[in-house]
Design a protein around this motif. Structure first.
Motif, PDB file in Angstrom:
ATOM      1  N   ILE A  15      37.748  33.832  48.270  1.00  0.00           N
ATOM      2  CA  ILE A  15      36.844  34.219  49.357  1.00  0.00           C
ATOM      3  C   ILE A  15      35.465  33.573  49.189  1.00  0.00           C
ATOM      4  O   ILE A  15      34.828  33.170  50.174  1.00  0.00           O
ATOM      5  CB  ILE A  15      36.753  35.768  49.499  1.00  0.00           C
ATOM      6  N   THR A  16      34.999  33.415  47.938  1.00  0.00           N
ATOM      7  CA  THR A  16      33.670  32.819  47.739  1.00  0.00           C
ATOM      8  C   THR A  16      33.662  31.358  48.185  1.00  0.00           C
ATOM      9  O   THR A  16      32.766  30.924  48.916  1.00  0.00           O
ATOM     10  CB  THR A  16      33.252  32.883  46.251  1.00  0.00           C
ATOM     11  N   GLU A  41      41.294  23.455  45.754  1.00  0.00           N
ATOM     12  CA  GLU A  41      41.954  24.669  45.254  1.00  0.00           C
ATOM     13  C   GLU A  41      43.162  24.255  44.413  1.00  0.00           C
ATOM     14  O   GLU A  41      44.010  23.489  44.866  1.00  0.00           O
ATOM     15  CB  GLU A  41      42.374  25.542  46.449  1.00  0.00           C
ATOM     16  N   LYS A  49      42.284  35.987  45.021  1.00  0.00           N
ATOM     17  CA  LYS A  49      42.772  37.344  44.734  1.00  0.00           C
ATOM     18  C   LYS A  49      43.152  38.105  45.991  1.00  0.00           C
ATOM     19  O   LYS A  49      43.806  39.140  45.914  1.00  0.00           O
ATOM     20  CB  LYS A  49      41.712  38.102  43.956  1.00  0.00           C
ATOM     21  N   SER A  66      40.406  46.827  50.220  1.00  0.00           N
ATOM     22  CA  SER A  66      39.391  47.098  51.238  1.00  0.00           C
ATOM     23  C   SER A  66      38.039  46.753  50.623  1.00  0.00           C
ATOM     24  O   SER A  66      37.975  46.300  49.486  1.00  0.00           O
ATOM     25  CB  SER A  66      39.421  48.575  51.633  1.00  0.00           C
ATOM     26  N   VAL A 251      40.529  20.889  39.425  1.00  0.00           N
ATOM     27  CA  VAL A 251      39.356  20.209  38.871  1.00  0.00           C
ATOM     28  C   VAL A 251      39.425  20.324  37.359  1.00  0.00           C
ATOM     29  O   VAL A 251      39.601  21.413  36.815  1.00  0.00           O
ATOM     30  CB  VAL A 251      38.049  20.843  39.401  1.00  0.00           C
ATOM     31  N   TYR A 362      47.361  51.652  40.415  1.00  0.00           N
ATOM     32  CA  TYR A 362      46.897  50.636  39.473  1.00  0.00           C
ATOM     33  C   TYR A 362      47.405  51.023  38.093  1.00  0.00           C
ATOM     34  O   TYR A 362      47.374  52.211  37.736  1.00  0.00           O
ATOM     35  CB  TYR A 362      45.380  50.670  39.355  1.00  0.00           C
ATOM     36  N   SER A 439      32.742  35.871  41.763  1.00  0.00           N
ATOM     37  CA  SER A 439      32.888  37.215  41.208  1.00  0.00           C
ATOM     38  C   SER A 439      32.483  37.342  39.738  1.00  0.00           C
ATOM     39  O   SER A 439      32.338  38.438  39.233  1.00  0.00           O
ATOM     40  CB  SER A 439      34.324  37.698  41.378  1.00  0.00           C
ATOM     41  N   ILE A 444      31.199  41.679  41.917  1.00  0.00           N
ATOM     42  CA  ILE A 444      32.644  41.462  41.914  1.00  0.00           C
ATOM     43  C   ILE A 444      33.216  41.668  43.310  1.00  0.00           C
ATOM     44  O   ILE A 444      34.231  41.093  43.678  1.00  0.00           O
ATOM     45  CB  ILE A 444      33.288  42.476  40.933  1.00  0.00           C
ATOM     46  N   ILE A 446      34.125  41.967  47.334  1.00  0.00           N
ATOM     47  CA  ILE A 446      34.282  40.970  48.390  1.00  0.00           C
ATOM     48  C   ILE A 446      32.958  40.754  49.145  1.00  0.00           C
ATOM     49  O   ILE A 446      32.547  39.601  49.331  1.00  0.00           O
ATOM     50  CB  ILE A 446      35.438  41.392  49.339  1.00  0.00           C
TER      51      ILE A 446
HETATM   52  P1  FAD Z   1      39.037  34.095  43.219  1.00  0.00           P
HETATM   53  O1  FAD Z   1      39.654  34.847  44.311  1.00  0.00           O
HETATM   54  O2  FAD Z   1      39.519  34.286  41.834  1.00  0.00           O
HETATM   55  O3  FAD Z   1      39.138  32.544  43.602  1.00  0.00           O
HETATM   56  C1  FAD Z   1      38.930  31.518  42.674  1.00  0.00           C
HETATM   57  C2  FAD Z   1      39.866  30.373  43.051  1.00  0.00           C
HETATM   58  O4  FAD Z   1      39.618  29.264  42.183  1.00  0.00           O
HETATM   59  C3  FAD Z   1      41.339  30.724  42.877  1.00  0.00           C
HETATM   60  O5  FAD Z   1      42.010  30.542  44.107  1.00  0.00           O
HETATM   61  C4  FAD Z   1      41.830  29.765  41.782  1.00  0.00           C
HETATM   62  O6  FAD Z   1      43.152  29.339  41.978  1.00  0.00           O
HETATM   63  C5  FAD Z   1      40.847  28.613  41.921  1.00  0.00           C
HETATM   64  N1  FAD Z   1      40.683  27.813  40.708  1.00  0.00           N
HETATM   65  C6  FAD Z   1      40.590  28.247  39.417  1.00  0.00           C
HETATM   66  N2  FAD Z   1      40.418  27.195  38.579  1.00  0.00           N
HETATM   67  C7  FAD Z   1      40.375  26.071  39.351  1.00  0.00           C
HETATM   68  C8  FAD Z   1      40.207  24.683  39.079  1.00  0.00           C
HETATM   69  N3  FAD Z   1      40.021  24.232  37.846  1.00  0.00           N
HETATM   70  N4  FAD Z   1      40.218  23.798  40.130  1.00  0.00           N
HETATM   71  C9  FAD Z   1      40.378  24.250  41.402  1.00  0.00           C
HETATM   72  N5  FAD Z   1      40.543  25.553  41.714  1.00  0.00           N
HETATM   73  C10 FAD Z   1      40.538  26.458  40.714  1.00  0.00           C
HETATM   74  N6  FAD Z   1      36.940  43.810  45.577  1.00  0.00           N
HETATM   75  C11 FAD Z   1      36.574  44.637  46.605  1.00  0.00           C
HETATM   76  O7  FAD Z   1      35.533  44.420  47.238  1.00  0.00           O
HETATM   77  N7  FAD Z   1      37.360  45.697  46.948  1.00  0.00           N
HETATM   78  C12 FAD Z   1      38.526  45.979  46.312  1.00  0.00           C
HETATM   79  O8  FAD Z   1      39.236  46.927  46.680  1.00  0.00           O
HETATM   80  C13 FAD Z   1      38.917  45.141  45.219  1.00  0.00           C
HETATM   81  N8  FAD Z   1      40.077  45.378  44.560  1.00  0.00           N
HETATM   82  C14 FAD Z   1      40.539  44.455  43.669  1.00  0.00           C
HETATM   83  C15 FAD Z   1      41.806  44.622  43.130  1.00  0.00           C
HETATM   84  C16 FAD Z   1      42.337  43.682  42.273  1.00  0.00           C
HETATM   85  C17 FAD Z   1      43.710  43.884  41.730  1.00  0.00           C
HETATM   86  C18 FAD Z   1      41.553  42.542  41.911  1.00  0.00           C
HETATM   87  C19 FAD Z   1      42.094  41.499  40.977  1.00  0.00           C
HETATM   88  C20 FAD Z   1      40.266  42.382  42.434  1.00  0.00           C
HETATM   89  C21 FAD Z   1      39.748  43.327  43.320  1.00  0.00           C
HETATM   90  N9  FAD Z   1      38.475  43.192  43.896  1.00  0.00           N
HETATM   91  C22 FAD Z   1      38.084  44.032  44.900  1.00  0.00           C
HETATM   92  C23 FAD Z   1      37.600  42.073  43.532  1.00  0.00           C
HETATM   93  C24 FAD Z   1      37.687  40.904  44.521  1.00  0.00           C
HETATM   94  O9  FAD Z   1      38.979  40.827  45.058  1.00  0.00           O
HETATM   95  C25 FAD Z   1      37.412  39.595  43.808  1.00  0.00           C
HETATM   96  O10 FAD Z   1      36.251  39.698  43.018  1.00  0.00           O
HETATM   97  C26 FAD Z   1      37.209  38.437  44.800  1.00  0.00           C
HETATM   98  O11 FAD Z   1      38.300  38.348  45.693  1.00  0.00           O
HETATM   99  C27 FAD Z   1      37.019  37.161  44.007  1.00  0.00           C
HETATM  100  O12 FAD Z   1      36.824  36.059  44.866  1.00  0.00           O
HETATM  101  P2  FAD Z   1      36.395  34.662  44.275  1.00  0.00           P
HETATM  102  O13 FAD Z   1      36.473  33.675  45.385  1.00  0.00           O
HETATM  103  O14 FAD Z   1      35.082  34.755  43.581  1.00  0.00           O
HETATM  104  O15 FAD Z   1      37.455  34.332  43.134  1.00  0.00           O
END
Ligand code: FAD
Length: 466
Positions: A15-16, A41, A49, A66, A251, A362, A439, A444, A446
């Motif tokens: 999402i970030t 990606e 996630k 959510s 990467v 969980y 995150s 952490i 969304i």
């Molecule tokens: P990520 O979603 O981890 O994305 C990082 C991406 O980078 C991944 O797709 C990965 O494949 C990619 N990547 C990694 N290394 C490389 C590389 N070397 N080269 C290219 N790509 C790479 N948050 C809420 O707000 N509400 C909730 O209810 C909630 N529940 C959660 C439940 C669970 C089980 C989990 C695990 C998390 C939950 N969170 C919740 C937290 C939230 O979902 C995450 O913090 C958020 O989605 C993280 O987004 P992100 O883009 O920072 O990281």
């Protein structure tokens, strides 16, 4: 490359990263800036996630379920994507805590962020009389003289005593962040409580006087999208310009070129020369990408909890107890292995067909993760035993979906802010055109990931065209 055009790489398609890429393209278009964006990606899908499984009329969230949109960042993004009408809020319902093998209702105004009323303590069966007396000590106790960060557990034990921490604070946190309260940072996880003590001494009085507990913005409902969280991902992906998303490409490292630009190296395609890079990968992955350059070497790895989500569907008549429940959290003083359980179809409309209850639990928390290594059928067995004890289910489920999240829940342990400051300084000095967001850093949730991505996009363009 067209002359004068700049290239920005966004690493990671969670999402970030998607939000960063979307706003980079949107702002560039709105301001007529010559910028090309490429999002890289490593896996074959974007969303990270966030993963929704839609099957037979059930909407199952494998990852997050959510969000609490405390700064409206997701609503603003949904507006910009044209999907605001798809957003839905949760229904009300009772939250319980399991202590021993019994579920105790949490008075609604005792929930975190709610108005902390002394009267709710007095009527709650969750605490013994001495626990209640000790909790009221918050009204009298002086504030700490320490300026330093401290573990969440110590902070709340100081204010409210051991029992409130064991039966309320710890279960809510373990069920939300899979965290160990004796290591998580009060400053990073609950800056509002940290500030309340500084300003008002007592948290109970502070919540009242600051108006925080009454503020409409503070107590909000959870939100998601009618068709699941993945709606957000699908919309973002479909609105990115054609050919700007590369999937299945990892990467491996980055380097600086003599003209100040950045070279990004991959596992399976030729390197890419960029004018700016936004890295949204988890910190430990980011650290590895800098390995060959020798940066961030001495920074400790970040801790991530390993957990699993388990979603099960039952015929409605099979759940015997607590039919009013929205969810329950589990105290360590209980004999259950699960850490939280949500009735998805009580919390949300239309996530399960009529006549079915869909539960989501969980398992796993920091320091207690071996259960996640069990086979799917052993995990299912353990969960069913717990559900039998807690809410009297004795039948087999219609289906069970187990999703493991290995090393996935970042733990902002004591000193997080300081370490982040150190990391930012190292990057700023060596790679001023690289930003680290997501995150692992400033939140952490969304909404926080969305806010970080949007800010990174505007900062990159501002710095590039200042
Ligand atoms: P990520 O979603 O981890 O994305 C990082 C991406 O980078 C991944 O797709 C990965 O494949 C990619 N990547 C990694 N290394 C490389 C590389 N070397 N080269 C290219 N790509 C790479 N948050 C809420 O707000 N509400 C909730 O209810 C909630 N529940 C959660 C439940 C669970 C089980 C989990 C695990 C998390 C939950 N969170 C919740 C937290 C939230 O979902 C995450 O913090 C958020 O989605 C993280 O987004 P992100 O883009 O920072 O990281």
């Amino acid at each position: 490359v067209t002359l004068g055009r700049r290239k920005v790489a966004v690493i990671g398609g969670g999402i970030t990263g998607l939000t960063t890429a979307f706003y980079l393209q949107r702002y560039a278009q709105q301001n007529n800036l010559p910028v090309d964006v490429v999002l890289i990606e490593s896996s074959l899908r974007v969303g990270g996630k966030i993963q929704t499984l839609r099957k037979d009329g059930f909407i199952i969230e494998r990852g997050p379920e959510s969000f609490l949109d405390y700064m409206n960042s997701v609503r603003d993004l949904a507006k910009d994507l044209g999907i605001e009408k798809e957003m839905v809020s949760n229904n009300d319902g009772q939250t319980y805590v399991a202590v021993g093998s019994q579920l105790y209702p949490i008075p609604s105004n005792l929930m975190f962020g709610g108005a902390l009323e002394v009267s709710s303590f007095i009527t709650s069966g969750l605490f013994s009389l001495s626990g209640k007396v000790r909790a009221a000590g918050d009204l009298l106790l002086p504030k700490t003289r320490e300026e330093e960060d401290e573990p969440i557990g110590d902070f709340f034990r100081r204010r409210f005593g051991k029992e409130v921490v064991e039966n309320l604070v710890e279960p809510l946190l373990a069920g939300t962040f899979a965290g160990d309260i004796d290591h998580l940072s009060i400053q990073s996880m609950f800056p509002q409580f940290y500030q309340l003590e500084k300003q008002y001494r007592s948290l109970i009085l502070g919540l009242k006087k600051s108006g925080l507990s009454q503020s409409k913005d503070y107590i909000k409902s959870y939100q998601t999208f009618k068709n699941g969280l993945e709606t957000l991902i699908e919309s973002l992906e479909s609105q990115l310009l054609p050919n700007s998303v590369l999937k299945g490409i990892k990467v491996e490292s980055i380097d600086k070129l003599s003209d100040g630009s950045i070279q990004v190296y991959f596992n399976n395609i030729a390197p890419l020369k960029c004018d700016a890079v936004v890295m949204t990968t988890p910190f430990n992955a980011t650290k590895r990408i800098f390995n060959s350059y020798g940066l961030l070497e001495e920074m400790p790895d970040m801790n991530y909890a390993t957990i699993a989500t388990v979603t099960l569907a039952f015929k409605q008549e099979e759940i015997k107890r607590h039919k009013d429940a929205m969810n329950f959290f589990v105290s360590r003083n209980s004999d259950l292995a699960i850490t939280t359980c949500t009735w998805c179809n009580h919390k949300w409309n239309n996530v399960a067909p009529d006549g079915y209850d869909m539960l989501r639990v969980y398992i796993g928390r920091v320091g207690d993760e071996t259960i996640v290594e069990l086979s799917d059928s052993d995990i299912e067995k353990t969960v069913l035993q717990d559900l039998k004890k807690a809410i009297g289910i004795s039948e087999a489920p219609l289906f069970t979906v187990v999703t493991r999240w290995n090393q996935s829940m970042p733990q902002y342990t004591v000193g997080h802010e300081k370490r982040m400051e150190e990391i930012r300084q190292q990057i700023q000095t060596e790679f001023p055109k690289v930003k680290l967001v997501g995150s692992s850093y400033e939140g952490i949730s969304i909404p926080s990931c969305v806010a970080q991505g949007k800010k990174a996009a505007s900062d990159v363009l501002e710095e590039m065209f200042e």
